[in-house]
Each structure stands twice: as structure tokens, then as C-alpha cells.
Design a protein around this motif. Structure first.
Motif, short mmCIF file in Angstrom:
data_model
loop_
_atom_site.label_atom_id
_atom_site.label_comp_id
_atom_site.label_asym_id
_atom_site.label_seq_id
_atom_site.Cartn_x
_atom_site.Cartn_y
_atom_site.Cartn_z
N TYR A 128 0.84 -1.20 0.00
CA TYR A 128 0.00 0.00 0.00
C TYR A 128 0.87 1.25 0.00
O TYR A 128 0.56 2.23 -0.68
CB TYR A 128 -0.95 0.01 1.18
N GLU A 129 1.97 1.23 0.75
CA GLU A 129 2.90 2.36 0.73
C GLU A 129 3.50 2.56 -0.66
O GLU A 129 3.74 3.70 -1.08
CB GLU A 129 4.00 2.14 1.77
N ALA A 145 -7.61 -4.99 -5.23
CA ALA A 145 -6.29 -4.80 -4.62
C ALA A 145 -6.45 -4.42 -3.16
O ALA A 145 -5.73 -4.93 -2.29
CB ALA A 145 -5.51 -3.73 -5.38
N ALA A 146 -7.39 -3.53 -2.87
CA ALA A 146 -7.62 -3.10 -1.49
C ALA A 146 -8.06 -4.27 -0.61
O ALA A 146 -7.61 -4.41 0.53
CB ALA A 146 -8.67 -1.99 -1.47
N ILE A 172 -3.47 3.12 7.45
CA ILE A 172 -3.62 2.44 6.16
C ILE A 172 -4.91 1.63 6.13
O ILE A 172 -5.65 1.65 5.14
CB ILE A 172 -2.39 1.56 5.89
N ALA A 173 -5.18 0.90 7.21
CA ALA A 173 -6.42 0.11 7.27
C ALA A 173 -7.64 1.02 7.12
O ALA A 173 -8.61 0.67 6.43
CB ALA A 173 -6.49 -0.65 8.59
N GLY A 174 -7.58 2.20 7.75
CA GLY A 174 -8.68 3.14 7.64
C GLY A 174 -8.90 3.62 6.22
O GLY A 174 -10.05 3.85 5.80
N GLU A 175 -7.83 3.75 5.46
CA GLU A 175 -7.97 4.14 4.05
C GLU A 175 -8.49 2.99 3.20
O GLU A 175 -9.31 3.18 2.30
CB GLU A 175 -6.62 4.63 3.52
N LEU A 176 -8.03 1.79 3.50
CA LEU A 176 -8.42 0.63 2.69
C LEU A 176 -9.91 0.31 2.82
O LEU A 176 -10.54 -0.13 1.85
CB LEU A 176 -7.58 -0.59 3.08
N ILE A 177 -10.48 0.48 4.00
CA ILE A 177 -11.89 0.10 4.19
C ILE A 177 -12.84 1.04 3.46
O ILE A 177 -14.06 0.79 3.43
CB ILE A 177 -12.27 0.00 5.69
#
Length: 310
Positions: A128-129, A145-146, A172-177
Motif C-alpha cells: 500500500y505504501e 487490490a484493497a 492504512i487500514a482506515g484508508e483501505l476500508i
């Protein structure tokens, strides 16, 4: 390093992505997540994800079967694999260029380009980075991908409970959800256990052996697996169960396979990846694995684990 990797990806028409043997969700998540980012960003490229499939992880991704010729002139990327001997599908050296992306201690440097971050919770987090670094240079994220990256992070952080979980991991988890996939469906498939695995779990809790100095061990022979109608990969799902037992500092599961005995090590404090390395394995300070080839070696592993727990 991330920009160098993106430059290489842009150069090649064919990209083949590998990961380690005995895959876990992070292996699938990083391998598949990277593949989906590349496919979405550069639809003209051919991207393969290879290796022996793990049936319990088919819900994450199905893998490709490719001929040797596919490696000619290809870029090969190996995710989440510290040691070369643990790369699943040893054809990884047949490409034109090799990239290593990993978060384990870099004790076996390999590849033309290496990106290793031991502070990362997972290689999925690193992928993700990589996307964040390259999104202004052509990289695109997709829902699939997410989903894969999120699943990999969840798996390698023990649902965000392991010490490797950082503030950045939660960000990152917060962005992915925010992407369109079902977390409920993902969790269900990751953590639902077959009834016979649950029964074996009961056996483990009643039969683990308490050793010296806060160490513990569990032995799951092939006969026991047959008794419960399970495979070695099913039994390995239970390795973390002793983490809630008071007084245990570190523990080992010996899981017999056809041609070897899988050694799964876990710890609540003592560093155990050095022990895994001694038996030609590797891993993280608190979660590692190796293999032995006779029950006589089991005594040596137990003795070493007891000494580590002093």
C-alpha cells in the motif's frame, strides 16, 4: 527504493510475482495486491501470480500456471520471503531481473533490487505504501487490490493485536476500508474453522506439554491428522491457540507432513527467529518456522526453546 521498483515495472511487459511456501494471508495479500495494482495501472502488461495454491486461501486469490518460456525477458518480484530456499516455485531466478520485497530480517540478501522494511507490520502494508508513493506517477488502486492488501494486513497483525501493529498500520487500514469490498465476508472466510479443526483445537488444549522455563510444545502426527480428517495445513491454523495460556512464554508446534515435520514457533517475549534459522527456517522475532526431518531432532528443538525461555 519504491520509485526504483516502479521504474522497473514500467520497463517490462511481463511481470511474474512469487511468494513463500506454506503461504499465509500476507503472502497472498501482498502478491495478489501488487498484481492487481499493476494490472489496474498498466492494463497492457501481462501479470502472473504463481506458486502452489493453498486451498484454505483460495478465497483470496487463484494462482496462475505458466510455462518456463514466460520468464524470458520478464521482471520477477518475490514478496514476503526472507530466504531464497523458501520461495515457492524455484523458477524465480529465470527472469531478466529480480526484486525482493520483504519485512523479515534481511539475513539472505538476494535480487537485483531489495526493499526490506523490518518495521512494517506486513508486506501487504508495504504494497500500500508503494501505491501511495507512485499514485502521482501512474499507480491506481482497485477494490480487489484493497481487499487483498487489507486481508494481508489483518492476517499478519492478528487482527491488529500483534505488537507489529503501528499507528501507520491503522491509518492504512482506515484508508483501505473505504474501498468497495466486504470486511465481514473477508473475516468470515479467514477465521471460520471446520468442525474437525475445532475438535482438534480441543485436543491441543488438553494435550499440550508444559516444558521448562515457560516453554510448551504440541505434537500433531499424521495419525492424529487422519483421526480428525485433517491435513497439515489445517493443523497449522491452531498454532496461536497457546498464546492465551498463562505462564507460557514461547511454544512450538510439531506438525508431521509426508516428507518432513513442520516446526511452528510462537512467542510472547523471547526472540525465536534465531532458533528457526538454526533449523534452516526463519521469520519474525515472535513468530517463525522451520522444518526437521526426524523425530529425534524434536528433542534438540525443545532443548533450544527451553534455553531461549530462561
Amino acid at each position: 527504493m519504491k520509485s526504483k521498483i516502479l521504474d522497473e515495472i514500467k520497463k517490462y511487459d511481463t511481470i511474474i510475482i512469487h511468494r513463500h511456501v506454506r503461504p499465509d494471508p500476507d503472502a497472498y495479500g501482498s502478491q495478489g495486491g501488487l498484481a492487481e495494482i499493476i494490472k489496474t495501472s498498466f492494463p497492457e502488461k501481462t501479470v502472473y501470480t504463481v506458486g502452489k495454491e493453498e486451498e484454505s486461501l483460495n478465497f483470496m486469490r487463484r494462482l496462475d500456471s505458466i510455462p518456463d518460456e514466460a520468464y524470458k525477458g520478464a521482471l520477477v518480484i518475490v514478496c514476503d520471503t526472507a530466504n531464497q530456499e523458501r520461495v515457492c516455485d524455484q523458477r524465480y531466478t529465470m527472469g531478466d531481473k529480480l526484486i525482493k520485497i520483504d519485512h523479515h530480517p534481511n539475513e539472505d540478501p538476494y535480487g537485483d533490487i531489495m526493499w526490506v522494511e523490518t518495521d512494517a507490520s506486513s508486506v501487504s502494508e508495504m504494497i500500500y505504501e508503494f501505491y501511495l508513493e507512485g499514485k502521482d506517477a501512474g499507480l491506481k488502486m482497485s477494490d480487489e487490490a484493497a481487499r487483498l492488501i487489507y486481508g494481508g494486513i489483518v492476517g499478519d497483525t492478528g487482527r491488529f493485536l500483534f505488537p507489529s501493529t503501528t499507528e501507520k498500520t491503522f491509518e492504512i487500514a482506515g484508508e483501505l476500508i473505504r474501498y468497495n469490498f466486504s470486511r465481514t465476508d473477508l473475516y468470515d472466510k479467514m477465521y471460520e474453522l471446520k468442525p474437525n479443526v475445532v475438535k482438534l483445537n480441543g485436543y491441543v488444549l488438553q494435550n499440550f506439554e508444559v516444558l521448562a522455563n515457560g516453554a510448551a510444545s504440541v505434537t500433531i502426527s499424521r495419525e492424529l491428522q487422519e483421526q480428525y480428517g485433517l491435513k497439515a495445513s489445517d493443523a497449522s491454523l491452531l498454532v496461536g491457540v497457546l498464546g492465551n495460556v498463562q505462564g507460557i512464554k514461547a511454544w512450538v508446534f510439531f506438525i508431521e507432513e509426508e516428507d518432513q515435520i513442520r516446526v511452528c514457533l510462537r512467542s510472547k517475549g523471547p526472540v525465536i527467529n534465531g532458533l528457526a534459522k538454526k533449523y534452516k527456517g526463519g521469520g519474525h522475532p515472535l513468530a517463525a518456522g522451520a522444518s526437521i526431518h526426524s523425530w529425534e531432532e524434536k528433542k534438540d528443538v525443545i532443548k533450544d526453546l527451553e534455553e531461549i525461555c530462561l
